[in-house]
Write an enzyme that holds these catalytic residues in place. Structure first.
Site, short mmCIF file in Angstrom:
data_model
loop_
_atom_site.label_atom_id
_atom_site.label_comp_id
_atom_site.label_asym_id
_atom_site.label_seq_id
_atom_site.Cartn_x
_atom_site.Cartn_y
_atom_site.Cartn_z
N CYS A 1 -2.16 9.57 2.72
CA CYS A 1 -1.74 9.02 1.42
C CYS A 1 -2.74 9.32 0.33
O CYS A 1 -2.38 9.42 -0.84
CB CYS A 1 -1.52 7.52 1.54
SG CYS A 1 -2.98 6.65 2.09
N GLU B 1 0.88 -1.17 0.00
CA GLU B 1 0.00 0.00 0.00
C GLU B 1 0.92 1.22 0.00
O GLU B 1 1.46 1.59 1.04
CB GLU B 1 -0.90 -0.02 1.24
CG GLU B 1 -1.88 -1.18 1.29
CD GLU B 1 -3.04 -1.01 0.31
OE1 GLU B 1 -3.30 0.11 -0.15
OE2 GLU B 1 -3.69 -2.02 0.00
P1 NAD Z 1 7.38 5.09 7.59
O1 NAD Z 1 8.67 5.84 7.64
O2 NAD Z 1 6.55 5.00 8.80
O3 NAD Z 1 7.70 3.65 7.01
C1 NAD Z 1 6.72 2.63 6.87
C2 NAD Z 1 7.24 1.36 7.45
O4 NAD Z 1 8.45 0.99 6.81
C3 NAD Z 1 7.57 1.49 8.93
O5 NAD Z 1 7.12 0.33 9.60
C4 NAD Z 1 9.08 1.61 8.95
O6 NAD Z 1 9.65 1.12 10.13
C5 NAD Z 1 9.49 0.79 7.76
N1 NAD Z 1 10.75 1.23 7.15
C6 NAD Z 1 11.12 2.51 6.91
N2 NAD Z 1 12.33 2.53 6.31
C7 NAD Z 1 12.72 1.23 6.18
C8 NAD Z 1 13.87 0.58 5.61
N3 NAD Z 1 14.86 1.28 5.08
N4 NAD Z 1 13.92 -0.77 5.64
C9 NAD Z 1 12.91 -1.48 6.18
N5 NAD Z 1 11.79 -0.93 6.71
C10 NAD Z 1 11.70 0.40 6.72
O7 NAD Z 1 6.40 5.69 6.53
P2 NAD Z 1 6.70 6.44 5.22
O8 NAD Z 1 7.31 5.49 4.27
O9 NAD Z 1 7.35 7.76 5.45
O10 NAD Z 1 5.15 6.72 4.87
C11 NAD Z 1 4.77 7.69 4.04
C12 NAD Z 1 4.43 7.06 2.70
O11 NAD Z 1 3.46 6.06 2.89
C13 NAD Z 1 3.83 8.04 1.72
O12 NAD Z 1 4.34 7.78 0.44
C14 NAD Z 1 2.36 7.69 1.76
O13 NAD Z 1 1.65 8.03 0.61
C15 NAD Z 1 2.41 6.22 1.98
N6 NAD Z 1 1.18 5.74 2.61
C16 NAD Z 1 0.39 4.92 1.89
C17 NAD Z 1 -0.81 4.49 2.43
C18 NAD Z 1 -1.73 3.59 1.67
O14 NAD Z 1 -2.68 3.10 2.28
N7 NAD Z 1 -1.51 3.35 0.40
C19 NAD Z 1 -1.17 4.89 3.72
C20 NAD Z 1 -0.30 5.73 4.41
C21 NAD Z 1 0.87 6.13 3.87
#
Ligand code: NAD
Length: 459
Positions: free
Chosen positions: A248, A214
């Site tokens: 998102c 997602e």
């Molecule tokens: P985040 O930094 O919270 O990361 C998400 C998850 O990935 C966390 O559990 C984190 O610990 C893990 N993570 C982060 N970096 C990592 C790495 N290098 N290796 C392994 N795991 C790792 O969240 P984010 O990525 O900043 O979230 C924002 C993004 O998420 C935006 O692009 C947003 O659009 C998207 N998003 C999508 C949805 C959806 O339902 N499609 C919902 C919310 C957010």
């Protein structure tokens, strides 16, 4: 590091043993766990709201409406339908198997990993969990370390309500998650950025683990002169301002004509004043940006156009005011990166067909928003754009309909969930044909046996 590996191995081993015991295959066990999860939300509303306020200054109303109520509603929906969902399906047969029975059984995958993002940190971890439970899986839940207060609350509460062997919470940042991802899971459900989504896919590839991703990206919004501008602007600004744009599926940018832009901006000024007053920073109804780093990123975008509303930034207070930008270039950062903040740029286009081309020249959106009363234009967008979902004449609301599968396509993700789609996501549909020794059926099928000849090619 070796110690941590041992710890993660133990976590997964414990869940696998629990799965192998057959405990989660029992539908009454699943129902009991779903009910316990519902009770957890009902009894701990204050604790969740407090944690969300600490992480994001999330107003209580947003925490309840967009996190807890959504989760409770989803559980009610699942509990009311689970008996129907779990039933094996039957299918029509073909001429050779006309006297036989086909069945599709619903197998849980086993031990699933659910990784959530920080922006809706309760909902994004625990909405997939209900699907995993309903389908009979064990789950390891990894909340985002960025929203640490909520992660701690989830880690504290889940063991008090759910079966401790089947459902475990693991907290940690990049290094811990990297170690966790080395384990063998039977399914991985990830919510977050496309960049990390690729890391998760790489890790999953080692064991060919199926994944749902997602992800995010830019969700465009096209608006024309046929709308009720007062209603449309309220719906659009609400979609952009909840969670301070860190959603998102927030409308990322607007495409419209210059004339519509003028009307839109005038109305937006009036509505924002009505909602947040002269000093939006003092309004209790606006979240803060999750970190100073993200405030810096958002502040950069303000240089990409002319600020006609807002533009107020305060790094220490993690504050960015609701902002509208005009005169932006399609190549600027604000028009090429996912904004994920309360900044709404407007790009001018000459026609809906130019808007369609503009959108199709970029990655597939997670959501496409369309504000028009013209059904031909609605049809043109539906037919000509590949997007995760479309919401016409509103924003975000489609997300709350259980029976609409939610997910992206291409760069915005793969797979979907919500309601039955969550159950399906965590279910392997196992096909089964049950034959018997009926002589007529055997005569029909005899042609398959050697010696082969031209005449026994067709049944
Ligand atoms: P985040 O930094 O919270 O990361 C998400 C998850 O990935 C966390 O559990 C984190 O610990 C893990 N993570 C982060 N970096 C990592 C790495 N290098 N290796 C392994 N795991 C790792 O969240 P984010 O990525 O900043 O979230 C924002 C993004 O998420 C935006 O692009 C947003 O659009 C998207 N998003 C999508 C949805 C959806 O339902 N499609 C919902 C919310 C957010």
């Amino acid at each position: 590091m070796a110690e941590k590996m041992t710890h993660y191995e133990q976590v997964v081993h414990k869940a696998r043993e629990a799965f192998m015991s057959g405990k989660t295959k029992d539908v009454s066990f699943r129902k009991q766990q779903l009910k316990a999860l519902k009770l957890m939300y009902e009894e701990n509303e204050a604790a969740f709201c407090k944690a969300l306020a600490k992480d994001l200054n999330k107003p209580k109303q947003e925490s309840i409406l967009l996190e807890l109520n959504l989760l409770i509603d989803d559980l009610r929906h699942s509990l009311a339908r689970i008996d129907e969902w779990v039933k094996p399906e039957t299918t029509p047969t073909n001429i050779v198997t006309i006297f036989d029975k086909t069945l599709i059984f619903h197998d849980p995958y086993g031990v699933v990993l659910i990784m959530g993002a920080w922006n809706y940190p309760v909902q994004l971890c625990l909405l997939p969990l209900s699907g995993a439970i309903a389908a009979g899986n064990c789950a390891i839940i990894k909340p985002s370390e960025v929203s640490s207060a909520t992660a701690e609350t989830i880690a504290e509460l889940i063991p008090k309500y759910l079966d401790n062997e089947c459902f475990q919470v693991v907290c940690g940042g990049v290094s811990e998650t990297t170690e966790l991802l080395k384990q063998r899971f039977d399914y991985i459900f990830y919510t977050g950025s496309p960049q990390v989504g690729k890391i998760v896919r790489d890790a999953a590839n080692k064991y060919l683990t199926p994944t749902t991703l997602e992800l995010g990206g830019k969700s465009p919004l096209y608006i024309d002169e046929s709308v009720d501008m007062d209603i449309a602007v309220r719906r659009i600004l609400w979609g952009k301002c909840i969670n301070a744009g860190q959603t998102c599926i927030a409308p990322d940018y607007v495409l419209c004509s210059k004339q519509v832009q003028n009307k839109f901006v005038d109305k937006a000024r009036e509505v924002l004043q009505e909602w947040y007053g002269d000093d939006p920073k003092s309004s209790p109804d606006l979240c803060r940006i999750v970190s100073e780093k993200h405030v810096e990123r958002l502040a950069e975008y303000l240089k990409d156009g002319k600020v006609v509303i807002g533009g107020d930034v305060n790094k220490e207070e993690k504050w960015v005011s609701p902002t509208i930008l005009v005169d932006v270039s399609p190549k600027s950062k604000v028009m090429t990166e996912e904004i994920f903040g309360p900044i709404l740029p407007i790009m001018n286009v000459d026609s809906p067909y130019d808007a369609i081309k503009f959108i199709n020249d970029r990655d597939h959106p997670l959501c496409l928003y369309l504000c028009t009363s013209n059904s031909e234009i609605q049809q043109a967008f539906i037919e000509n754009i590949s997007t995760g979902s479309i919401c016409i004449n509103d924003c975000i609301v489609h997300f709350s309909i259980h029976d609409l599968p939610f997910g992206g396509v291409g760069n915005s993700g793969m797979g979907c969930y919500h309601g039955k789609a969550s159950y399906d996501t965590f279910t392997h549909r196992k096909s089964c044909l049950v034959r018997n020794y009926n002589k007529i059926a055997d005569a029909i099928g005899k042609k398959r046996y050697p010696p082969y000849s031209e005449k026994n090619m067709n049944f």
